[in-house]
Design a protein around this motif. Structure first.
Motif, short mmCIF file in Angstrom:
data_model
loop_
_atom_site.label_atom_id
_atom_site.label_comp_id
_atom_site.label_asym_id
_atom_site.label_seq_id
_atom_site.Cartn_x
_atom_site.Cartn_y
_atom_site.Cartn_z
N ASP A 120 0.79 -1.24 0.00
CA ASP A 120 0.00 0.00 0.00
C ASP A 120 0.82 1.29 0.00
O ASP A 120 0.25 2.37 -0.14
N VAL A 121 2.13 1.20 0.25
CA VAL A 121 2.92 2.43 0.34
C VAL A 121 3.91 2.56 -0.82
O VAL A 121 3.97 3.59 -1.49
N GLU A 122 4.66 1.48 -1.07
CA GLU A 122 5.71 1.55 -2.09
C GLU A 122 5.20 1.89 -3.50
O GLU A 122 5.82 2.71 -4.18
N PRO A 123 4.08 1.30 -3.93
CA PRO A 123 3.67 1.51 -5.32
C PRO A 123 3.49 2.99 -5.70
O PRO A 123 3.69 3.36 -6.86
N THR A 124 3.10 3.84 -4.73
CA THR A 124 2.86 5.25 -5.07
C THR A 124 3.95 6.19 -4.53
O THR A 124 3.83 7.41 -4.63
N ALA A 125 5.02 5.61 -3.95
CA ALA A 125 6.01 6.45 -3.25
C ALA A 125 6.67 7.46 -4.21
O ALA A 125 6.79 8.65 -3.89
N ALA A 126 7.10 6.99 -5.38
CA ALA A 126 7.79 7.88 -6.32
C ALA A 126 6.85 8.96 -6.85
O ALA A 126 7.21 10.14 -6.95
N ARG A 130 4.05 10.13 -5.37
CA ARG A 130 3.72 11.11 -4.32
C ARG A 130 4.89 12.07 -4.11
O ARG A 130 4.71 13.26 -3.84
N ASP A 131 6.11 11.54 -4.20
CA ASP A 131 7.31 12.38 -4.08
C ASP A 131 7.33 13.43 -5.18
O ASP A 131 7.50 14.63 -4.93
N GLU A 132 7.12 12.97 -6.40
CA GLU A 132 7.14 13.86 -7.56
C GLU A 132 6.08 14.96 -7.43
O GLU A 132 6.33 16.13 -7.69
N GLU A 133 4.88 14.54 -7.00
CA GLU A 133 3.75 15.48 -6.94
C GLU A 133 3.66 16.23 -5.62
O GLU A 133 2.75 17.01 -5.41
N VAL A 180 10.61 1.87 2.31
CA VAL A 180 10.02 2.11 0.99
C VAL A 180 9.62 3.57 0.77
O VAL A 180 9.56 4.04 -0.36
N CYS A 181 9.31 4.30 1.88
CA CYS A 181 8.87 5.70 1.74
C CYS A 181 9.14 6.45 3.05
O CYS A 181 8.41 6.29 4.03
N ALA A 182 10.20 7.28 3.02
CA ALA A 182 10.60 7.99 4.24
C ALA A 182 9.56 9.02 4.67
O ALA A 182 9.47 9.36 5.85
N SER A 183 8.77 9.53 3.71
CA SER A 183 7.72 10.49 4.08
C SER A 183 6.67 9.83 4.96
O SER A 183 6.21 10.40 5.95
N THR A 184 6.30 8.60 4.58
CA THR A 184 5.31 7.89 5.38
C THR A 184 5.90 7.55 6.75
O THR A 184 5.21 7.62 7.78
N GLY A 185 7.19 7.24 6.78
CA GLY A 185 7.87 6.96 8.06
C GLY A 185 7.78 8.14 9.00
O GLY A 185 7.45 7.99 10.18
N VAL A 186 8.04 9.34 8.49
CA VAL A 186 8.03 10.51 9.40
C VAL A 186 6.61 10.93 9.75
O VAL A 186 6.38 11.48 10.83
N TYR A 206 21.27 8.13 -10.96
CA TYR A 206 21.07 9.58 -10.95
C TYR A 206 19.72 9.97 -11.55
O TYR A 206 19.36 11.13 -11.57
N THR A 207 19.01 8.96 -12.05
CA THR A 207 17.71 9.23 -12.68
C THR A 207 16.56 8.76 -11.78
O THR A 207 16.78 8.01 -10.82
N LYS A 208 15.37 9.17 -12.17
CA LYS A 208 14.19 8.77 -11.38
C LYS A 208 13.65 7.41 -11.81
O LYS A 208 12.57 7.00 -11.38
N ASP A 209 14.41 6.70 -12.66
CA ASP A 209 13.99 5.35 -13.04
C ASP A 209 14.18 4.38 -11.88
O ASP A 209 13.59 3.29 -11.86
N TYR A 210 15.04 4.74 -10.95
CA TYR A 210 15.31 3.89 -9.79
C TYR A 210 15.12 4.72 -8.51
O TYR A 210 15.24 5.94 -8.54
N PRO A 211 14.86 4.03 -7.38
CA PRO A 211 14.52 4.80 -6.18
C PRO A 211 15.71 5.38 -5.42
O PRO A 211 15.51 6.14 -4.48
N VAL A 212 16.95 5.06 -5.82
CA VAL A 212 18.07 5.45 -4.94
C VAL A 212 18.29 6.96 -4.87
O VAL A 212 18.75 7.47 -3.84
N GLU A 213 17.96 7.70 -5.95
CA GLU A 213 18.13 9.16 -5.85
C GLU A 213 17.14 9.73 -4.82
O GLU A 213 17.45 10.67 -4.10
#
Ligand code: CAA
Ligand code: FAD
Length: 379
Positions: free
Chosen positions: A23-29, A31-34, A79-85, A343-350
């Motif tokens: 429920d969290v990981e699929p939308t993490a990127a 939600r971050d972008e938006e 999976v999502c530091a925003s949800t963690g905080v 360095y791209t948004k194709d992967y979650p490490v950035e």
């Protein structure tokens, strides 16, 4: 000495991990972008009992311990530091001070609503001119009949705007320095309490960070938390535990970055073999894993000390300092393991790298953690 988690703690970890994946990981990127906060994720956490992990059932909690709490923040942040905080600020900054300093009435009303997830919480200490130097705050609370009248502003407030219940610190006596600060429970919708600028941020972009404005906001006297002048002590003891929540967030971010790096290093081939077979890469992974284990031990230890009723302020400052600095180093290395793709948004490490930075800044910068630890060593 026993480092084994209990069956209950293991079960909670599995439950949160499954929830985070589904429920969290699929939308993490996205939600971050938006820069989008999703209340339905908080509502689902409430259904699972996560919004009241350490509080007794009579106050709407599930009666688990502080180790369970940091495990939950770790697994969400993986999976999502925003949800963690969101959860960390709700539990350790907004709910804890009511549990610790609230009277029975405040616990039965405000803590219950927070624990069950009917209400989301926030903690408002920082001001434009008072970040590290808390005592220099300017927001005032003046007694007027059955009320205190609040004037001033708070900045950088996590869950600001979306939260329903705010722990707000203000000066009731300007000349008494730290003994002139008091704490109040303020509800969204109170006349004279509004929201200002929402920050545009480097990381944790789906966690809203917002200014709070008080213009003759009348707070009923029964909403004072603790007694008049006790606010600084309430603020500091709240942060003692809150900082370990941020350590857990940092730990989760670092673990997420390592998980992604290991997988990628085994798959990505250059010079006819997986990059993981290069010692230069596998040594990076080994250092990352070692720092993560050390972060985990410090974080779980501080939580265990709190659960056992032992002093945990120094342990918590140390876990936040170590895990925050480690998460920053680890996420920078994770981007390196991924090369240009990292360095791209194709992967979650950035995203992990951008999110890690905040763990060195909020709930007291890591310079302030060193100051706190140093004072405890030498006092
Ligand atoms: N527990 C109990 N008492 C404490 C205490 C603690 N943890 N820390 C200090 N005190 C007491 C001291 O013993 C002292 O008591 P006396 O009455 O005997 O003098 C008194 O409080 C004043 O303490 P200091 O002299 O140490 O106060 P200071 O002005 O030098 O400030 C500080 C100390 C540690 C730097 C403090 O200002 C601080 O923690 N600053 C950082 C602020 C911070 O962490 N903000 C986080 C905001 S929340 C956030 O960021 C949320 C989020 O991420 C989601
Ligand atoms: P400053 O205090 O101005 O510090 C600037 C620099 O000087 C830092 O590097 C600092 O370490 C250094 N410095 C300052 N004093 C000393 C010293 N004595 N010794 C050595 N170095 C020093 N606050 C809340 O109350 N509630 C929240 O929910 C909340 N959430 C936040 C969310 C985000 C995304 C951010 C960015 C901040 C949040 N904060 C919140 C505020 C946060 O706690 C402060 O930003 C932090 O405490 C630092 O204060 P400052 O930004 O004013 O920096």
């Amino acid at each position: 000495m026993n480092f084994q988690l209990t069956d209950e703690q293991e079960m909670l970890r599995k439950m949160v991990r499954d929830f985070a994946k589904k429920d969290v990981e699929p939308t993490a990127a996205e939600r971050d972008e938006e820069e989008r906060f999703d209340r339905s994720i908080f509502d689902k956490m409430a259904e699972l009992g996560l919004t009241g992990i350490p509080w007794p059932e009579e106050y709407g909690g599930i009666g688990a311990d502080y180790v369970s709490y940091v495990i939950a923040v770790e697994e969400l942040s993986r999976v999502c530091a925003s949800t963690g905080v969101t959860l960390s600020a709700h539990l350790s900054l907004a709910s804890w001070p009511i549990y610790k300093y609230g009277n029975e009435e405040q616990k039965k009303t405000f803590l219950y609503r927070l624990a069950t997830g009917e209400a989301l919480g926030a903690y408002a200490l920082s001001e434009p001119g008072a970040g590290s130097d808390v005592v220099s705050m300017k927001t005032t609370a003046k007694e007027d009949g059955d009320h205190y009248v609040l004037n001033g502003s708070k900045v950088w407030i996590t869950n600001g705007g979306v939260a329903d219940i705010y722990i707000v610190f203000a000066k009731t006596d300007h000349d008494a320095k730290h003994k002139g600060i008091s704490a109040f429970i303020v509800e969204k919708g109170t006349e004279g309490f509004s929201f200002g600028k929402k920050e545009k941020k480097l990381g944790i972009r789906s966690s809203p960070t917002t200014e709070l404005i008080f213009e003759n906001a009348r707070i009923p006297k029964e909403n004072m938390l603790g007694s008049e002048g006790e606010g600084f002590k309430i603020a500091m003891t709240t942060l003692d535990g809150g900082r370990n929540g941020i350590a857990a967030q940092a730990l989760g971010i670092a673990q997420g970055a390592l998980d992604a790096s290991v997988e990628y290093a085994k798959e990505r081939e250059q010079f006819g073999k997986p990059i993981a077979t290069n010692q230069g890469i596998s040594f990076k992974l080994a250092d990352m894993a070692t720092e993560i284990e050390a972060s985990r031990l410090l974080t779980y230890q501080a939580a265990w000390l709190e659960s056992e009723g032992q002093p945990y302020g120094k342990a918590s400052a140390m876990s936040k300092l170590f895990a925050g600095d480690a998460a920053m180093r680890i996420t920078v290395e994770a981007v390196q393991v991924f090369g240009g793709y990292g360095y791209t948004k194709d992967y979650p490490v950035e995203r992990y790298m951008r999110d890690a930075k905040i763990t060195q800044i909020y709930e007291g910068t890591n310079e302030i953690q060193r100051l706190v630890i140093g004072r405890m060593l030498t006092k």
